[in-house]
Design a protein around this motif. Structure first.
Motif, PDB file in Angstrom:
ATOM      1  N   ALA A  16       0.849  -1.191   0.000  1.00  0.00           N
ATOM      2  CA  ALA A  16       0.000   0.000   0.000  1.00  0.00           C
ATOM      3  C   ALA A  16       0.886   1.243   0.000  1.00  0.00           C
ATOM      4  N   SER A  17       0.419   2.295  -0.667  1.00  0.00           N
ATOM      5  CA  SER A  17       1.220   3.510  -0.802  1.00  0.00           C
ATOM      6  C   SER A  17       0.380   4.722  -0.434  1.00  0.00           C
ATOM      7  N   SER A  18       1.015   5.702   0.223  1.00  0.00           N
ATOM      8  CA  SER A  18       0.358   6.962   0.554  1.00  0.00           C
ATOM      9  C   SER A  18       0.751   8.057  -0.421  1.00  0.00           C
ATOM     10  N   TRP A  19       1.395   7.685  -1.550  1.00  0.00           N
ATOM     11  CA  TRP A  19       1.828   8.673  -2.535  1.00  0.00           C
ATOM     12  C   TRP A  19       0.661   9.124  -3.415  1.00  0.00           C
ATOM     13  N   GLY A  20      -0.402   8.370  -3.490  1.00  0.00           N
ATOM     14  CA  GLY A  20      -1.524   8.722  -4.358  1.00  0.00           C
ATOM     15  C   GLY A  20      -2.317   7.474  -4.690  1.00  0.00           C
ATOM     16  N   THR A  21      -3.379   7.659  -5.445  1.00  0.00           N
ATOM     17  CA  THR A  21      -4.270   6.548  -5.759  1.00  0.00           C
ATOM     18  C   THR A  21      -3.986   5.917  -7.107  1.00  0.00           C
ATOM     19  N   GLY A  22      -3.142   6.507  -7.933  1.00  0.00           N
ATOM     20  CA  GLY A  22      -2.834   5.957  -9.247  1.00  0.00           C
ATOM     21  C   GLY A  22      -1.357   6.081  -9.540  1.00  0.00           C
ATOM     22  N   ILE A  23      -0.911   5.370 -10.578  1.00  0.00           N
ATOM     23  CA  ILE A  23       0.501   5.409 -10.944  1.00  0.00           C
ATOM     24  C   ILE A  23       0.925   6.829 -11.304  1.00  0.00           C
ATOM     25  N   GLU A  24       0.068   7.549 -12.038  1.00  0.00           N
ATOM     26  CA  GLU A  24       0.412   8.913 -12.429  1.00  0.00           C
ATOM     27  C   GLU A  24       0.545   9.821 -11.213  1.00  0.00           C
ATOM     28  N   GLN A  25      -0.385   9.690 -10.254  1.00  0.00           N
ATOM     29  CA  GLN A  25      -0.334  10.524  -9.056  1.00  0.00           C
ATOM     30  C   GLN A  25       0.885  10.186  -8.208  1.00  0.00           C
ATOM     31  N   MET A  26       1.250   8.913  -8.145  1.00  0.00           N
ATOM     32  CA  MET A  26       2.440   8.534  -7.393  1.00  0.00           C
ATOM     33  C   MET A  26       3.695   9.068  -8.076  1.00  0.00           C
ATOM     34  N   GLY A  27       3.696   9.098  -9.423  1.00  0.00           N
ATOM     35  CA  GLY A  27       4.826   9.682 -10.138  1.00  0.00           C
ATOM     36  C   GLY A  27       4.957  11.167  -9.875  1.00  0.00           C
ATOM     37  N   ILE A  28       3.816  11.872  -9.835  1.00  0.00           N
ATOM     38  CA  ILE A  28       3.843  13.303  -9.528  1.00  0.00           C
ATOM     39  C   ILE A  28       4.328  13.525  -8.101  1.00  0.00           C
ATOM     40  N   GLY A  29       3.909  12.657  -7.175  1.00  0.00           N
ATOM     41  CA  GLY A  29       4.388  12.758  -5.801  1.00  0.00           C
ATOM     42  C   GLY A  29       5.883  12.556  -5.704  1.00  0.00           C
ATOM     43  N   PHE A  30       6.429  11.638  -6.498  1.00  0.00           N
ATOM     44  CA  PHE A  30       7.883  11.414  -6.515  1.00  0.00           C
ATOM     45  C   PHE A  30       8.624  12.664  -6.992  1.00  0.00           C
ATOM     46  N   VAL A  31       8.099  13.317  -8.037  1.00  0.00           N
ATOM     47  CA  VAL A  31       8.724  14.542  -8.542  1.00  0.00           C
ATOM     48  C   VAL A  31       8.637  15.650  -7.503  1.00  0.00           C
ATOM     49  N   THR A  32       7.477  15.779  -6.858  1.00  0.00           N
ATOM     50  CA  THR A  32       7.249  16.879  -5.930  1.00  0.00           C
ATOM     51  C   THR A  32       8.026  16.718  -4.636  1.00  0.00           C
ATOM     52  N   TYR A  33       8.010  15.514  -4.064  1.00  0.00           N
ATOM     53  CA  TYR A  33       8.559  15.328  -2.727  1.00  0.00           C
ATOM     54  C   TYR A  33       9.997  14.818  -2.712  1.00  0.00           C
ATOM     55  N   THR A  34      10.471  14.244  -3.811  1.00  0.00           N
ATOM     56  CA  THR A  34      11.837  13.706  -3.833  1.00  0.00           C
ATOM     57  C   THR A  34      12.720  14.443  -4.833  1.00  0.00           C
ATOM     58  N   MET A  35      12.324  14.445  -6.106  1.00  0.00           N
ATOM     59  CA  MET A  35      13.187  15.023  -7.128  1.00  0.00           C
ATOM     60  C   MET A  35      13.367  16.530  -6.965  1.00  0.00           C
ATOM     61  N   GLN A  36      12.313  17.233  -6.556  1.00  0.00           N
ATOM     62  CA  GLN A  36      12.426  18.682  -6.431  1.00  0.00           C
ATOM     63  C   GLN A  36      13.492  19.071  -5.415  1.00  0.00           C
ATOM     64  N   ASP A  37      13.659  18.273  -4.389  1.00  0.00           N
ATOM     65  CA  ASP A  37      14.695  18.526  -3.381  1.00  0.00           C
ATOM     66  C   ASP A  37      16.084  18.464  -4.004  1.00  0.00           C
ATOM     67  N   TRP A  38      16.342  17.406  -4.791  1.00  0.00           N
ATOM     68  CA  TRP A  38      17.665  17.258  -5.406  1.00  0.00           C
ATOM     69  C   TRP A  38      17.893  18.304  -6.500  1.00  0.00           C
ATOM     70  N   LEU A  39      16.864  18.630  -7.264  1.00  0.00           N
ATOM     71  CA  LEU A  39      17.018  19.641  -8.315  1.00  0.00           C
ATOM     72  C   LEU A  39      17.313  21.013  -7.717  1.00  0.00           C
ATOM     73  N   THR A  40      16.663  21.333  -6.608  1.00  0.00           N
ATOM     74  CA  THR A  40      16.940  22.603  -5.930  1.00  0.00           C
ATOM     75  C   THR A  40      18.372  22.643  -5.407  1.00  0.00           C
ATOM     76  N   MET A  41      18.866  21.503  -4.900  1.00  0.00           N
ATOM     77  CA  MET A  41      20.254  21.440  -4.441  1.00  0.00           C
ATOM     78  C   MET A  41      21.212  21.796  -5.576  1.00  0.00           C
ATOM     79  N   TRP A  42      20.985  21.241  -6.767  1.00  0.00           N
ATOM     80  CA  TRP A  42      21.835  21.526  -7.919  1.00  0.00           C
ATOM     81  C   TRP A  42      21.753  22.998  -8.315  1.00  0.00           C
ATOM     82  N   GLU A  43      20.542  23.518  -8.422  1.00  0.00           N
ATOM     83  CA  GLU A  43      20.363  24.900  -8.877  1.00  0.00           C
ATOM     84  C   GLU A  43      21.046  25.886  -7.940  1.00  0.00           C
ATOM     85  N   GLN A  44      20.893  25.698  -6.636  1.00  0.00           N
ATOM     86  CA  GLN A  44      21.472  26.639  -5.688  1.00  0.00           C
ATOM     87  C   GLN A  44      22.977  26.455  -5.537  1.00  0.00           C
TER      88      GLN A  44
END
Length: 418
Positions: free
Chosen positions: A304-332
């Motif tokens: 079971a996952s709390s990232w969302g109810t569908g594969i697309e929503q879980m993918g968006i959650g991965f971008v928002t909560y995980t990837m955005q952190d690393w991308l911000t690290m690179w940019e700054q």
């Protein structure tokens, strides 16, 4: 030989191979942890967790390749603010470094993937800046195991780098691109494997145990019963016969021929076996949690996952909560270490629109909303789809049924009725 000489390719005698550096808490932290805790913390389930053998765990490999691959493949733009507009800074020297050729042997994707992997597994990523005046010529990636960071009394950082020759050289902060993950002191990042070593050690140990189990056949698949007493010669003959049937895949599944009234009874899976499988699954799920990767992306689709109810929503959650952190690290980090303070209007930005794109129907519906609402032009949409602009495509539509709050609509342009 200094670092610049090594970069330029000066020849030196081949030194003795240095012992690999153990990844884990450094001895600088011994003031707040005992030696016993440090030593015990590195070995879990008879396995020492290092950056190299951690990558042999399937969940670690998948998490690291997934995050570093996204960082490597996303477009990295160098922008310049000109008044209220933002334009590509393709006339800047840093444009070539970030988008074309960071050094003589790596592509931008290879360079970013390597440094992101270093941050994930070792907590830090380093690249030496080869400069001519204020112009950056190359970025040379360094092994994080060979770099020591120290904060001076004036709060600036210095980096002691051990070269392949064994020589140590000291670099000032303005010569280094430094990427760091989560950090306690703001100076060095924390390796994920240091704090996930229990889960990784358990996963490595269970995988090793499973391999030995299947290789050596230590688990009995069934029991052969003899009504009487089987002599020593009979035991040897029976064992040789069973080994023959288990010796090759071509003989798998064939029936056994039992003599002297012997009977075969298959053993079912015990609760210990089920617990062993559950332990393996749980350890892989914990590793994914440490890296912030949804479970379905590491092959655990039954969780079971709390990232969302569908594969697309879980993918968006991965971008928002995980990837955005690393991308911000690179940019700054690029803004701090690569862009001169005399150019405050220059900045780097990842275009993560590709990660957030849904299916074709949903994407086109979103474009239609932006077009009809007046904040997207035809050329804006074509640029998002990597298509050439068209003539007259920079016009923005104005919805006729929308007016500013409190303003009465005018009938000057209303159609007349004959």
């Amino acid at each position: 030989m200094g670092l610049l000489d090594w970069v330029r390719g000066s020849k030196e005698p081949t030194p003795q191979k240095r012992a690999p550096v153990q990844i884990g808490p450094s001895f600088n932290s011994m003031a707040d942890t005992s030696l016993e805790e440090y030593l015990l913390g590195q070995t879990v389930g008879s396995r020492t967790v290092t950056a190299d053998n951690a990558m042999k765990i399937s969940a670690v490999w998948r998490c690291v390749s997934l995050i570093s691959g996204n960082v490597a493949t996303l477009p990295l733009d160098l922008k310049r603010r000109v008044g209220e507009t933002r334009v590509d800074a393709d006339d800047h020297d840093l444009w070539t470094i970030l988008r074309r050729k960071p050094n003589r042997w790596q592509t931008p994707a290879e360079f970013r993937r390597m440094l992101q992997m270093s941050v994930l597994l070792r907590g830090n990523g380093y690249a030496y800046k080869v400069t001519s005046g204020k112009k950056i010529i190359e970025l040379i990636p360094l092994n994080a195991d060979n770099v020591e960071v120290k904060q001076e009394r004036d709060l600036s950082l210095t980096y002691t780098v051990t070269l392949p020759s064994g020589q140590r050289t000291i670099l000032k902060q303005d010569k280094m691109l430094h990427l760091r993950g989560m950090t306690f002191d703001g100076i060095v990042g924390l390796p994920v494997i240091t704090y996930a070593q229990e889960a990784m050690g358990l996963a490595a140990s269970t995988e090793q145990h499973a391999g030995a189990l299947f290789r050596n056949g230590t688990r009995a698949g069934g029991v052969i019963k003899h009504p009487g007493s089987l002599g020593e010669e009979g035991q040897v003959a029976l064992r040789e016969s069973l080994d023959y049937y288990r010796s090759g895949a071509a003989l798998e599944g064939r029936d056994l021929i039992l003599e002297e009234g012997m009977d075969y009874q298959r053993l079912s899976m015990t609760s210990v076996d089920a617990q062993f499988i559950q332990t393996r699954v749980q350890s892989l799920a914990e590793i994914a949690m440490y890296f912030g990767v949804p479970l379905h992306m590491v092959g655990l689709n039954d969780k079971a996952s709390s990232w969302g109810t569908g594969i697309e929503q879980m993918g968006i959650g991965f971008v928002t909560y995980t990837m955005q952190d690393w991308l911000t690290m690179w940019e700054q980090a690029i803004a701090r270490d690569l862009i001169d303070e005399s150019e405050p209007d220059l900045y780097a930005r990842f275009n993560n629109a590709a990660l957030l794109k849904g299916d074709t129907k949903s994407r086109y519906e979103a474009y239609a909303i932006g077009r009809n609402s007046g904040f997207l032009s035809a050329n804006d949409i074509r640029a998002l789809e990597d298509m050439d602009p068209i003539e007259g495509g920079d016009t923005y539509l104005e919805p006729l049924n929308m007016t500013p709050l409190g303003e009465q609509p005018t009938t000057a342009d209303a159609p007349t009725q004959d």
